[in-house]
Design an enzyme around this catalytic site. Structure first.
Site, PDB file in Angstrom:
ATOM      1  N   HIS A 370     -11.802  43.801 100.838  1.00 62.13           N
ATOM      2  CA  HIS A 370     -11.184  43.608  99.519  1.00 62.13           C
ATOM      3  C   HIS A 370     -11.085  44.873  98.686  1.00 62.13           C
ATOM      4  CE1 HIS A 370     -11.126  39.152  99.520  1.00 62.13           C
ATOM      5  NE2 HIS A 370     -12.201  39.283 100.277  1.00 62.13           N
ATOM      6  N   LYS A 561      -8.562  41.449  83.111  1.00 64.76           N
ATOM      7  CA  LYS A 561      -9.149  41.722  84.419  1.00 64.76           C
ATOM      8  C   LYS A 561     -10.434  42.484  84.169  1.00 64.76           C
ATOM      9  CE  LYS A 561      -5.231  43.937  85.453  1.00 64.76           C
ATOM     10  NZ  LYS A 561      -4.789  43.563  86.798  1.00 64.76           N
ATOM     11  N   ARG A 562     -11.254  42.692  85.219  1.00 63.43           N
ATOM     12  CA  ARG A 562     -12.429  43.516  85.024  1.00 63.43           C
ATOM     13  C   ARG A 562     -12.019  44.875  84.447  1.00 63.43           C
ATOM     14  NH1 ARG A 562     -17.476  41.868  87.174  1.00 63.43           N
ATOM     15  NH2 ARG A 562     -18.130  43.863  86.329  1.00 63.43           N
ATOM     16  N   LYS A 567      -8.056  50.461  87.081  1.00 67.06           N
ATOM     17  CA  LYS A 567      -7.131  49.443  86.573  1.00 67.06           C
ATOM     18  C   LYS A 567      -6.380  49.947  85.332  1.00 67.06           C
ATOM     19  CE  LYS A 567      -9.952  45.614  88.375  1.00 67.06           C
ATOM     20  NZ  LYS A 567      -9.058  44.805  89.238  1.00 67.06           N
ATOM     21  N   THR A 669      -4.617  39.292  91.872  1.00 65.72           N
ATOM     22  CA  THR A 669      -4.209  37.889  91.946  1.00 65.72           C
ATOM     23  C   THR A 669      -3.789  37.412  90.551  1.00 65.72           C
ATOM     24  OG1 THR A 669      -6.546  37.332  91.805  1.00 65.72           O
ATOM     25  CG2 THR A 669      -5.522  37.157  93.970  1.00 65.72           C
ATOM     26  N   LYS A 673      -0.669  34.874  88.998  1.00 62.40           N
ATOM     27  CA  LYS A 673      -0.847  33.802  88.010  1.00 62.40           C
ATOM     28  C   LYS A 673       0.118  33.986  86.838  1.00 62.40           C
ATOM     29  CE  LYS A 673      -5.570  33.755  89.536  1.00 62.40           C
ATOM     30  NZ  LYS A 673      -6.896  34.393  89.384  1.00 62.40           N
TER      31      LYS A 673
HETATM   32  C1  26V Z   1     -18.524  45.264  95.307  1.00 60.67           C
HETATM   33  C2  26V Z   1     -19.785  45.343  94.824  1.00 60.67           C
HETATM   34  C3  26V Z   1     -20.545  46.551  95.132  1.00 60.67           C
HETATM   35  C4  26V Z   1     -21.821  46.676  94.396  1.00 60.67           C
HETATM   36  C5  26V Z   1     -22.537  45.390  94.122  1.00 60.67           C
HETATM   37  C6  26V Z   1     -21.692  44.307  93.563  1.00 60.67           C
HETATM   38  C7  26V Z   1     -20.331  44.260  94.118  1.00 60.67           C
HETATM   39  C8  26V Z   1     -19.579  43.135  93.925  1.00 60.67           C
HETATM   40  C9  26V Z   1     -18.309  43.064  94.430  1.00 60.67           C
HETATM   41  C10 26V Z   1     -17.784  44.143  95.090  1.00 60.67           C
HETATM   42  C11 26V Z   1     -16.453  44.088  95.671  1.00 60.67           C
HETATM   43  C12 26V Z   1     -15.403  44.014  94.707  1.00 60.67           C
HETATM   44  C13 26V Z   1     -14.196  43.798  95.487  1.00 60.67           C
HETATM   45  C14 26V Z   1     -13.182  42.979  94.784  1.00 60.67           C
HETATM   46  O1  26V Z   1     -13.443  42.151  93.937  1.00 60.67           O
HETATM   47  N1  26V Z   1     -11.981  43.209  95.191  1.00 60.67           N
HETATM   48  C15 26V Z   1     -10.833  42.514  94.646  1.00 60.67           C
HETATM   49  O2  26V Z   1     -10.514  41.478  95.547  1.00 60.67           O
HETATM   50  C16 26V Z   1      -9.410  40.727  95.104  1.00 60.67           C
HETATM   51  C17 26V Z   1      -9.241  39.582  96.045  1.00 60.67           C
HETATM   52  O3  26V Z   1      -8.877  40.041  97.307  1.00 60.67           O
HETATM   53  C18 26V Z   1      -8.194  41.621  95.015  1.00 60.67           C
HETATM   54  O4  26V Z   1      -7.121  40.858  94.519  1.00 60.67           O
HETATM   55  C19 26V Z   1      -8.453  42.791  94.094  1.00 60.67           C
HETATM   56  O5  26V Z   1      -7.362  43.685  94.121  1.00 60.67           O
HETATM   57  C20 26V Z   1      -9.706  43.519  94.539  1.00 60.67           C
HETATM   58  O6  26V Z   1     -10.070  44.518  93.606  1.00 60.67           O
END
Ligand code: 26V
Length: 822
Positions: A370, A561-562, A567, A669, A673
Site C-alpha cells: 500500500h 485525508k491524513r 499529500k 480512495t 468517494k
Molecule cells: C505504515 C505504518 C508504519 C509505522 C507504524 C504504523 C503504520 C501504519 C500504517 C502504515 C501503512 C500506511 C499505508 C497506507 O495507509 N497506504 C494507503 O493505502 C490506501 C489503500 O490502498 C491507498 O489508497 C493510499 O494511497 C495509501 O497511502
C-alpha cells in the site's frame, strides 16, 4: 391413528419486518436484555436495543452463510489486517438488510428519532486511514458478492485517537469507543489461542543423531480471545465474520494488575497481556519502530493462523489441502510474520518438512503493498526479532537461504542485486525486511492502482520482480457504494433512482446511465438542489460546532485525508494565502466565492504535519476575520476527521483536492468517494487519479503538475526550489507572508523553518507545482462560473466512476488471486 402433523412454514429469513413487529421487539429487547422499560430508557438504551433487534435477524443468515460454506467445502478467504476502519455499523446493517424505513417507523412509534440515536453510535475507528478503510470496504464487498470470508484483526480498546483543536493545535485524546459496550460483537471466550514470545529453541534429535524437529519454548505467554462482528452484504446476501483478537492473561487472577498502564513505551516492556490489544499505533506511513508493534503483529497473526488451521483440520483432516481451501491475504506487511509462523506451525507442530511447508505457504498467501514511501516500509532490527521470535528468526534465515539460492542459480544477479533481494538488510544495522518476506512468501503481490503497481516493479521490488516476474499484479482500489453513496447521500440516490431506476443499487456500474442526463437542464437543476441541500447540512454543522458561517452557494473545495507532507495540504494552504492576497489587491475582479475545507489527523510524533494543522487554523483565523475579503474566501479546519465526518463532507463537495506529489500516493480512495458524490477533482497524475481521469474524461477533471517521471528527473538534476519561488511572484509573496509571521503574530517565527524547507530542498515539489496548481484553480473558477456546465461535468463524474466500486475490485481479487467464485 396417525395424527396429522402441521407442516412448519419456514419463516422468511428476516421474520416479520413490519414496523409494529419491530417496535414490539425493541421493547422486548429493552426489557429482557437491558432490564429497562420505555419510561426510563436512555437514548443509548434505545440504540442498544435497536441494534440487538437487528443483530438477532442477522444471526440466522450468519449461521447459514457459515454452514453453507462448510457443507459445500467452499474455499474461504482470510483477510489479515492490523486495521479495519469501520465507522458506524447501524446504518450499514439496517440499510443492507432493507430495514431502514421499518426501523425508523418502529422507533418513531415509540417516540424515538432514529437520527438522534444513530449519532450516538461511536465510530469503530480501528485504523489510521486509507489502508484500514479499504479493509472495511472489502469486508462489505466480500459479503455482497457472496464470498465466504473472514476478516482477522485486533480489537483495540483504544482505536484512532480523537483529535481536538486547541488554539489551532492538534491535541490527541484517547477514544473510548467501548465505553457503552459494543452491541454488535459476540465474545467467544472458548475461541482462545495461546501466543508466546521470547525464550529459546530446542532441537530434538532422533536416536540416529538426525535433527528431528525444533521446539520453541517461549517465556511470555498470553491468550488471544476472539470477538466476532457480523458483516452484512447488500440485501443481506451473505453475512461474514470480522474476528478481532483481544489479549488476555493466561492466568485470569492477573487481571487486576492490568488496569494501571497508560503509556505505549511503558507497556511495551511489561508482559501485560492486554497491552497487546490496547492501542492502535496512530502512525500512518511514519516510522514507529516499537517492540509492542511487532508483538501486536505476531499476536494477531498467530491467533488467526491457529484458528484457520484448526478449522481446516477439523473439516479436512490434514493440512496438505490448505492452499485449495484457504486464501490468506496479507493487508500490507503488518501480518507478514504470518509467513514464518505458518512455516513453524507446519514444520514444528504438524511435522512437515521444509519444502512441503514452503510450497503450502506460498500457495496460501497473497500480499498487497500500500505504499512506496521508504519510511513506511517495515523492517525490524534482527536482535529484536530474534529476542521476541527466536524460532521465526531461524525460519526467516532458512527462507532467505532458499530465495538467495534461487536467485544465484539464475546467474542474472550481481552482488548488489542479491543484497537487495535478501530478506535481511545487511548494510548498517541488520534488519528483517518485511516487504521482501511477504513477497517471497506469497504467490501474488499486488499494488493498488495501475501507476503504483508499475512503480513497485521499477523501484522497491525491482529485483524481486526480476526474479519472480509473474508475481506482481495490479488491483486498483475501490469503495463500497453502499456506504459511500446509498447511505451517505440519500438525496443523490433518490434522484438517480427517479432518473434511471433501481438497477444501479445492485450493480453500481449501471449508474453510467446517468451520463445521458448531463445535458438535461431539468435534471441538472435537481442535481444542483441535492448538492445544495448537502452543503446546507454541512454549513449548519460548521456553524454549530465551529461558529463559522459559510455560504452554501460558494464553491466547496475540500481536502480531507491524513495530514502528510506528500499529500501536500501545504500546497493548498499556500494557494489559499495567494488567493487571499489576490482578492485584496484586485477587488475589481469578479471572484467566485469559495470555502476551503480541511480535515485530517497528524501522527502525534510527526512535527511538520502538526505544524501544518496549526498553519491551516492560523490562516483560517486571519482570512475569515478580514472584512476586505468580503466573504469571498473562507477557510475551515474540520476537527476530528473520521469515517462519520467523511460521510457528511463527501456529499457536500464541489471540488475534491487530490494533489499529492506524483508517484507518492499509492492509490487514494477518497478521490473515488468524492467523484461518486458529484465533486470534480483537481489533482496530479498520481495513484488512481490517473485511472479516474481515464474514466471521467479529460474535460471533467482538472489535472496539473509534474508527472512521476518529471518529479524523478527534477530530484536527480539539482532542483533549485529557491529559484522557482523567486520566479513566481504569487508564490513568493505567500511564502514570505507565512514565513514572516503574518498569520502567527503571537509567534512570528513559527513557520520560518517550514518555509525554509521549501527554499532549501522542497522534497515534495510544492514550489515546482505551485504555478500549475494555481492556474488549474483559476480554471476551476472559470468552469464554476458557468453553472450548467459545472453540473454537467459533476453528473458525468457520478455516472462514470461506478467502476471504482470495491465489488469490482473484490471480484478481481477473487478471480485473479484467490481463485474463488464471486
Ligand atoms: C505504515 C505504518 C508504519 C509505522 C507504524 C504504523 C503504520 C501504519 C500504517 C502504515 C501503512 C500506511 C499505508 C497506507 O495507509 N497506504 C494507503 O493505502 C490506501 C489503500 O490502498 C491507498 O489508497 C493510499 O494511497 C495509501 O497511502
Amino acid at each position: 391413528m396417525t395424527r396429522a402433523v402441521t407442516p412448519k412454514i419456514p419463516e422468511p429469513p428476516l421474520g416479520d419486518t413490519s414496523p409494529e413487529a419491530l417496535a414490539a421487539e425493541i421493547l422486548s429487547a429493552l426489557k429482557y436484555r437491558l432490564g429497562k422499560d420505555a419510561t426510563v430508557a436512555t437514548d443509548y438504551d434505545w440504540l442498544t436495543a435497536s441494534i440487538k433487534v437487528v443483530r438477532d435477524r442477522i444471526v440466522d443468515e450468519w449461521i447459514s452463510s457459515t454452514k453453507e460454506a462448510y457443507d459445500q467445502s467452499a474455499k474461504r478467504v482470510y483477510y489479515l489486517s492490523l486495521e479495519f476502519l469501520i465507522g458506524r455499523l447501524m446504518r450499514d446493517a439496517f440499510s443492507n438488510l432493507g430495514l431502514m424505513d421499518a426501523m425508523r417507523q418502529a422507533l418513531a412509534s415509540l417516540g424515538v428519532e432514529f437520527d438522534v440515536i444513530a449519532r450516538l453510535e461511536p465510530d469503530a475507528a480501528l485504523g489510521n486511514g486509507g489502508l484500514g478503510r479499504l479493509a472495511a470496504c472489502f469486508m462489505e464487498s466480500m459479503a455482497t458478492v457472496d464470498i465466504p470470508a473472514h476478516g482477522y484483526g485486533i480489537r483495540y480498546a483504544n482505536g484512532m485517537f480523537r483529535q481536538e483543536i486547541h488554539d489551532g493545535w492538534q491535541v490527541e485524546l484517547p477514544e473510548t469507543w467501548l465505553e457503552h459496550g459494543n452491541p454488535w460483537e459476540f465474545e467467544r471466550r472458548e475461541r482462545a489461542f495461546e501466543v508466546g514470545f521470547g525464550g529459546s529453541v530446542e532441537s530434538i534429535t532422533a536416536p540416529d543423531g538426525r535433527l528431528e524437529r525444533h521446539v520453541w519454548k517461549p517465556t511470555d505467554r498470553v491468550l488471544a480471545v476472539a470477538y466476532d462482528t457480523p458483516v452484512v452484504g447488500w440485501r443481506g446476501a451473505r453475512v461474514n465474520t470480522l474476528r478481532l483478537w483481544s489479549g488476555m492473561p493466561l492466568d485470569p487472577i492477573l487481571l487486576d494488575r492490568f488496569n494501571a498502564g497508560d503509556h505505549i513505551g511503558a507497556l511495551a516492556e511489561s508482559n501485560k497481556a492486554d497491552a497487546l490489544s490496547r492501542v492502535l499505533y496512530p502512525a500512518d506511513s511514519h516510522k514507529e519502530g516499537q517492540e509492542l508493534r511487532l508483538r501486536q503483529e505476531y499476536f494477531f497473526s498467530t491467533a488467526s493462523l491457529q484458528d484457520i488451521l484448526q478449522r481446516h483440520i477439523s473439516k479436512y483432516g490434514d493440512l496438505i489441502s490448505l492452499p485449495d481451501k484457504a486464501a490468506i491475504h496479507l493487508n500490507d506487511t503488518h501480518p507478514a510474520v504470518a509467513v514464518p509462523e505458518l512455516m513453524r506451525l507446519l514444520m514444528d507442530v504438524h511435522g512437515m518438512d521444509f519444502d512441503t511447508s514452503w510450497d503450502i505457504t506460498r500457495r496460501t498467501f497473497a500480499y498487497t503493498n500500500h505504499t512506496l514511501l521508504p519510511e513506511a516500509l517495515e523492517s525490524w532490527p534482527v536482535p529484536l526479532f530474534e529476542r521476541l521470535l527466536p524460532r521465526h528468526m531461524q525460519i526467516v534465515y532458512a527462507i532467505n537461504a532458499e530465495v538467495l539460492l534461487e536467485a544465484r542459480a539464475t546467474g542474472r544477479f550481481n552482488g548488489e542485486q542479491i543484497s537487495r533481494i535478501s530478506l535481511i538488510q545487511e548494510n548498517g544495522e541488520r534488519r528483517v525486511r518485511m516487504g521482501n518476506l511477504a513477497f517471497a512468501g506469497s504467490h501474488s503481490v499486488n499494488g493498488v492502482s495501475a501507476l503504483h503497481t508499475e512503480l513497485m516493479k521499477e523501484t522497491v521490488f525491482a529485483d524481486l520482480h526480476s526474479l519472480y516476474p509473474d508475481r506482481i499484479n495490479n488491483k486498483t482500489n475501490g469503495i463500497t457504494p453502499r456506504r459511500w453513496l446509498i447511505q451517505c447521500n440519500p438525496g443523490l440516490t433518490g434522484l438517480a433512482r427517479e432518473a434511471i431506476g433501481d438497477r444501479f443499487l445492485d450493480d453500481i456500474e449501471a449508474i453510467r446511465e446517468l451520463d445521458g442526463f448531463a445535458g438535461d437542464a431539468a435534471f441538472r437543476d435537481k442535481f444542483a438542489a441535492v448538492k445544495r441541500a448537502n452543503k446546507v447540512r454541512l454549513s449548519n454543522l460548521v456553524a454549530e460546532r465551529l461558529g463559522i458561517k459559510v455560504d452554501p452557494s460558494a464553491l466547496f473545495d475540500i481536502q480531507i485525508k491524513r495530514i502528510h507532507e506528500y499529500k501536500r495540504q501545504l500546497l493548498n494552504i499556500i494557494e489559499a494565502v495567494a488567493l487571499y492576497d489576490q482578492i485584496r489587491s484586485h477587488p475589481e475582479r469578479e471572484w467566485m466565492p469559495r470555502v476551503k475545507f480541511f480535515g485530517g489527523k497528524a501522527a502525534p510524533s510527526y512535527h511538520n504535519a502538526k505544524l501544518i494543522i496549526k498553519l491551516a487554523n492560523d490562516v483560517a483565523r486571519v482570512i475569515n476575520s478580514d472584512p476586505s475579503v468580503r466573504g469571498l474566501l473562507k477557510v475551515v479546519f474540520v476537527p476530528n476527521y473520521n469515517v462519520s465526518v467523511a460521510e457528511i463532507l463527501m456529499p457536500a463537495a464541489d471540488l475534491s483536492e487530490q494533489i499529492s506529489t506524483a508517484g507518492m500516493e499509492a492509490s487514494g480512495t477518497g478521490n473515488m468517494k468524492f467523484a461518486l458524490n458529484g465533486a470534480l477533482t483537481i489533482g496530479t497524475l498520481d495513484g488512481a487519479n490517473v485511472e479516474i481521469k481515464e474514466h471521467v474524461g479529460d474535460d471533467n477533471i482538472f489535472i496539473f503538475g509534474l508527472t512521476t517521471e518529471e518529479v524523478a528527473q527534477r530530484r536527480n538534476s539539482s532542483y533549485q526550489p529557491a529559484a522557482v519561488i523567486d520566479g513566481s511572484p504569487e508564490l513568493k509573496q505567500a511564502v514570505a507572508a507565512i514565513s514572516s509571521g503574518v498569520f502567527s503574530p503571537d509567534d512570528p517565527a513559527r513557520y520560518r523553518e517550514l518555509m525554509d524547507g521549501l527554499y532549501q530542498h522542497d522534497w515534495f515539489m510544492v514550489a515546482a507545482d505551485f504555478d500549475s496548481y494555481a492556474a488549474a484553480q483559476r480554471q476551476v473558477d472559470t468552469v464554476w462560473r458557468d453553472s450548467p456546465d459545472w453540473y454537467a461535468r459533476a453528473i458525468r463524474n457520478v455516472a462514470r466512476v461506478g467502476w471504482f466500486s470495491s465489488d469490482r475490485t473484490i471480484r478481481q481479487y477473487a478471480k485473479e488471486i484467490w481463485n474463488v467464485p464471486a
